[in-house]
Scaffold this motif. Structure first.
Motif, PDB file in Angstrom:
ATOM      1  N   MET A  46     -53.047  -3.286  -9.004  1.00 32.14           N
ATOM      2  CA  MET A  46     -51.377  -3.057  -9.723  1.00 32.14           C
ATOM      3  C   MET A  46     -51.682  -2.268 -10.861  1.00 32.14           C
ATOM      4  O   MET A  46     -51.826  -2.502 -12.083  1.00 32.14           O
ATOM      5  CB  MET A  46     -51.008  -4.326 -10.271  1.00 32.14           C
ATOM      6  CG  MET A  46     -49.275  -4.293 -10.048  1.00 32.14           C
ATOM      7  SD  MET A  46     -48.745  -5.913 -10.720  1.00 32.14           S
ATOM      8  CE  MET A  46     -49.006  -6.950  -9.440  1.00 32.14           C
ATOM      9  N   GLY A  48     -49.962  -0.256 -12.296  1.00 29.72           N
ATOM     10  CA  GLY A  48     -48.837  -0.114 -13.444  1.00 29.72           C
ATOM     11  C   GLY A  48     -48.856  -1.316 -14.472  1.00 29.72           C
ATOM     12  O   GLY A  48     -47.844  -1.278 -15.010  1.00 29.72           O
ATOM     13  N   LYS A  51     -47.748  -0.563 -17.835  1.00 33.58           N
ATOM     14  CA  LYS A  51     -46.091  -0.154 -17.975  1.00 33.58           C
ATOM     15  C   LYS A  51     -45.191  -1.457 -17.836  1.00 33.58           C
ATOM     16  O   LYS A  51     -44.117  -1.579 -18.583  1.00 33.58           O
ATOM     17  CB  LYS A  51     -45.723   0.907 -16.766  1.00 33.58           C
ATOM     18  CG  LYS A  51     -46.345   2.183 -16.551  1.00 33.58           C
ATOM     19  CD  LYS A  51     -45.864   2.915 -17.787  1.00 33.58           C
ATOM     20  CE  LYS A  51     -46.392   4.507 -17.598  1.00 33.58           C
ATOM     21  NZ  LYS A  51     -45.917   5.269 -18.723  1.00 33.58           N
ATOM     22  N   ILE A  52     -45.725  -2.426 -17.195  1.00 27.65           N
ATOM     23  CA  ILE A  52     -44.959  -3.683 -17.147  1.00 27.65           C
ATOM     24  C   ILE A  52     -45.191  -4.446 -18.536  1.00 27.65           C
ATOM     25  O   ILE A  52     -44.158  -4.810 -19.177  1.00 27.65           O
ATOM     26  CB  ILE A  52     -45.617  -4.632 -16.215  1.00 27.65           C
ATOM     27  CG1 ILE A  52     -45.459  -4.009 -14.583  1.00 27.65           C
ATOM     28  CG2 ILE A  52     -45.082  -6.144 -16.127  1.00 27.65           C
ATOM     29  CD1 ILE A  52     -45.979  -5.001 -13.756  1.00 27.65           C
ATOM     30  N   ILE A 197     -41.641  -5.594  -7.835  1.00 29.95           N
ATOM     31  CA  ILE A 197     -42.999  -4.798  -7.979  1.00 29.95           C
ATOM     32  C   ILE A 197     -42.818  -3.748  -6.897  1.00 29.95           C
ATOM     33  O   ILE A 197     -42.654  -4.084  -5.862  1.00 29.95           O
ATOM     34  CB  ILE A 197     -44.159  -5.787  -7.881  1.00 29.95           C
ATOM     35  CG1 ILE A 197     -44.165  -6.814  -8.817  1.00 29.95           C
ATOM     36  CG2 ILE A 197     -45.728  -5.043  -7.662  1.00 29.95           C
ATOM     37  CD1 ILE A 197     -45.298  -7.867  -8.837  1.00 29.95           C
ATOM     38  N   ALA A 204     -50.372  -6.955  -4.515  1.00 34.75           N
ATOM     39  CA  ALA A 204     -50.013  -7.521  -5.696  1.00 34.75           C
ATOM     40  C   ALA A 204     -50.631  -8.618  -6.108  1.00 34.75           C
ATOM     41  O   ALA A 204     -50.959  -9.027  -7.098  1.00 34.75           O
ATOM     42  CB  ALA A 204     -48.430  -7.749  -6.063  1.00 34.75           C
ATOM     43  N   TYR A 258     -42.810   0.726 -12.259  1.00 36.30           N
ATOM     44  CA  TYR A 258     -43.520  -0.804 -12.392  1.00 36.30           C
ATOM     45  C   TYR A 258     -42.640  -1.580 -13.442  1.00 36.30           C
ATOM     46  O   TYR A 258     -42.946  -2.729 -13.674  1.00 36.30           O
ATOM     47  CB  TYR A 258     -44.800  -0.683 -13.091  1.00 36.30           C
ATOM     48  CG  TYR A 258     -45.993  -0.635 -11.947  1.00 36.30           C
ATOM     49  CD1 TYR A 258     -46.235  -1.529 -11.183  1.00 36.30           C
ATOM     50  CD2 TYR A 258     -46.274   0.880 -11.401  1.00 36.30           C
ATOM     51  CE1 TYR A 258     -47.305  -1.522 -10.222  1.00 36.30           C
ATOM     52  CE2 TYR A 258     -47.033   0.825 -10.283  1.00 36.30           C
ATOM     53  CZ  TYR A 258     -47.561  -0.120  -9.844  1.00 36.30           C
ATOM     54  OH  TYR A 258     -48.546  -0.177  -8.622  1.00 36.30           O
ATOM     55  N   SER A 261     -40.883  -4.734 -13.010  1.00 36.93           N
ATOM     56  CA  SER A 261     -41.279  -5.788 -12.230  1.00 36.93           C
ATOM     57  C   SER A 261     -41.123  -7.263 -13.027  1.00 36.93           C
ATOM     58  O   SER A 261     -41.007  -7.197 -14.025  1.00 36.93           O
ATOM     59  CB  SER A 261     -42.846  -5.688 -12.123  1.00 36.93           C
ATOM     60  OG  SER A 261     -43.168  -4.535 -11.417  1.00 36.93           O
TER      61      SER A 261
END
Length: 270
Positions: A46, A48, A51-52, A197, A204, A258, A261
């Motif tokens: 994952m 990203g 970014k989450i 997501i 994931a 992202y 999510s």
């Protein structure tokens, strides 16, 4: 492995820590190679993840400003992690000078760094306690010193409940904290989920397996399961939504995919 001067002697620096992995995602420097290795493995599935985490922090800041705008001057941040720029006390005390903040974490590194950051700030403190033991939080010296439970409190559970397994009954822990809060208090919450997501769930799940391997299981709950944490609260508009959609400062369509999510929400006790 050489122990950094800032690392408490009581911690095992060969074991990854969720709070230090989170610090790495946010570009912090208070993490070890073992944490960075686990983070990189998780990002293979994952990419990203940073970014989450950034979306989590941005939501937290908006929600704290909202709480301050509603007249709340007390903030209890459980599972607070390692302090980073724009933390709760900075946002709250900027919006409402004299606001009182208590950080709660069971990670010794997070506690030690919070204490260092808060040195000289009489309106903020840190307690070493665990969300799974609500009484331990409520009876801590810093909560007793700074938080008046007869007045509204903003309780923050940001990116923490997905590390509490069902066997530890997170719903009961959240309900016990809720029952101690005065009317008009707020619950500020984010939670990981497969929903939103931009990846197939089976990919994931590779990230989930990384956290399982380091003995910090990541529990991906559905939106309905996350909504159960708000039992006893009235949801603040726009309800339980992907993080960029909660009272955004900028157009959500400009966000990285992202960032959507998981879910975020704020509830108010009656």
């Amino acid at each position: 492995m050489e122990r950094p001067a800032w690392a408490p002697l009581s911690i095992d620096i060969s074991v990854p820590s969720v709070s230090r992995i989170y610090d790495f995602y946010l570009g912090g420097s208070h993490n070890f190679e073992v944490d960075r290795e686990a983070a990189r493995k998780a990002m293979e599935f994952m990419p990203g993840l940073p970014k989450i985490m950034q979306a989590n922090r941005a939501f937290m800041r908006r929600a704290v400003r909202y709480a301050a705008g509603e007249g709340i001057t007390q903030f209890l941040d459980v599972g607070s992690g390692i302090p980073t720029f724009g933390n709760v006390h900075e946002v709250a005390q900027s919006a409402s000078p004299g606001a009182r903040v208590v950080y709660v974490d069971h990670d010794p590194v997070a506690v030690a760094h919070s204490q260092a950051v808060l040195e000289g700030n009489e309106d903020a403190g840190v307690a070493a306690a665990d969300l799974r033991k609500p009484r331990e939080i409520l009876d801590s010296d810093e909560v007793r010193r700074l938080i008046d439970l007869n007045r509204p409190v903003a309780l923050l559970l940001v990116a923490i409940l997905h590390f509490v397994e069902d066997a530890d009954d997170p719903y009961e822990a959240v309900a016990r904290l809720r029952d101690e809060l005065a009317p008009g208090s707020l619950l500020i919450l984010t939670h990981a989920s497969y929903e939103g997501i931009p990846l197939p769930p089976e990919r994931a799940a590779g990230t989930v397996d990384v956290y399982k391997d380091i003995r910090n299981p990541l529990i991906m709950r559905s939106r309905d399961e996350i909504a159960r944490f708000f039992e006893g609260y009235d949801m603040v508009e726009p309800g339980l939504v992907p993080m960029p959609h909660w009272r955004p400062d900028t157009a959500p369509q400009d966000e990285d995919p992202y960032a959507f999510s998981g879910f975020a929400g704020v509830g108010r006790t009656a």
